[in-house]
Write a protein that holds these residues in place. Structure first.
Motif, mmCIF file in Angstrom:
data_model
loop_
_atom_site.group_PDB
_atom_site.id
_atom_site.type_symbol
_atom_site.label_atom_id
_atom_site.label_comp_id
_atom_site.label_asym_id
_atom_site.label_seq_id
_atom_site.Cartn_x
_atom_site.Cartn_y
_atom_site.Cartn_z
ATOM 1 N N UNK A 37 0.826 -1.213 0.000
ATOM 2 C CA UNK A 37 0.000 0.000 0.000
ATOM 3 C C UNK A 37 0.856 1.258 0.000
ATOM 4 N N UNK A 38 1.889 1.252 0.829
ATOM 5 C CA UNK A 38 2.754 2.432 0.885
ATOM 6 C C UNK A 38 3.523 2.631 -0.414
ATOM 7 N N UNK A 39 3.894 1.547 -1.073
ATOM 8 C CA UNK A 39 4.606 1.683 -2.346
ATOM 9 C C UNK A 39 3.697 2.287 -3.404
ATOM 10 N N UNK A 40 2.405 1.969 -3.367
ATOM 11 C CA UNK A 40 1.471 2.570 -4.306
ATOM 12 C C UNK A 40 1.302 4.062 -4.027
ATOM 13 N N UNK A 41 1.238 4.412 -2.757
ATOM 14 C CA UNK A 41 1.002 5.805 -2.383
ATOM 15 C C UNK A 41 2.209 6.696 -2.637
ATOM 16 N N UNK A 42 3.403 6.146 -2.626
ATOM 17 C CA UNK A 42 4.602 6.973 -2.804
ATOM 18 C C UNK A 42 4.862 7.327 -4.215
#
Length: 140
Positions: free
Chosen positions: A135-140
């Motif tokens: 999820x964090x990789x998508x948001x970054x």
């Protein structure tokens, strides 16, 4: 301005819109052992209030007025804001017509799908480290 076409809305989102995916890392600091919160919004800013009202009337969401305190001669600017679930529903409809914001829309839709799956499970379980990193990789 009644019944805006999906192609027109896509053009407005491409030119005047923002697909916002941000990470609130303070959430994980405030609540120990929690993963950071991902916040998503679809925003269209424009000086033409009837357009902003038409978007709200057609899709829902909210309107806010933005004042430019640094330039007293600036025209009033209005923003149509669609929160996570509404923003995803709108993006699903206009996705085939987006050009500039298509990649950002796909990221928001993927994060929306993941959140929807978690709500559907009905549990408040912690994300696995792998799920959180994805999820964090998508948001970054």
């Amino acid at each position: 301005m009644e019944g805006l076409s999906l192609q027109y809305v896509a053009g407005i989102v491409d030119g005047e819109g923002s697909v916002v995916v941000s990470v609130n890392r303070a959430h994980s600091l405030r609540y120990a052992n929690r993963t950071p919160r991902v916040i998503m919004r679809l925003i269209v800013a424009n000086c033409h209030l009837p357009l902003i009202i038409a978007l709200r009337d057609q899709f829902g969401g909210s309107i806010c007025k933005h004042l430019d305190h640094y330039n007293p001669r600036a025209r009033d600017n209005y923003r149509w804001v669609a929160s996570e679930q509404l923003g995803c529903r709108v993006l699903e409809q206009i996705l085939p017509f987006l050009i500039v914001k298509q990649a950002q829309a796909l990221v928001m839709l993927e994060l929306g799908r993941l959140k929807k799956e978690a709500r559907r499970r009905g549990t408040r379980r912690r994300l696995t480290e792998e799920e959180a990193q994805y999820r964090l990789s998508l948001a970054d």
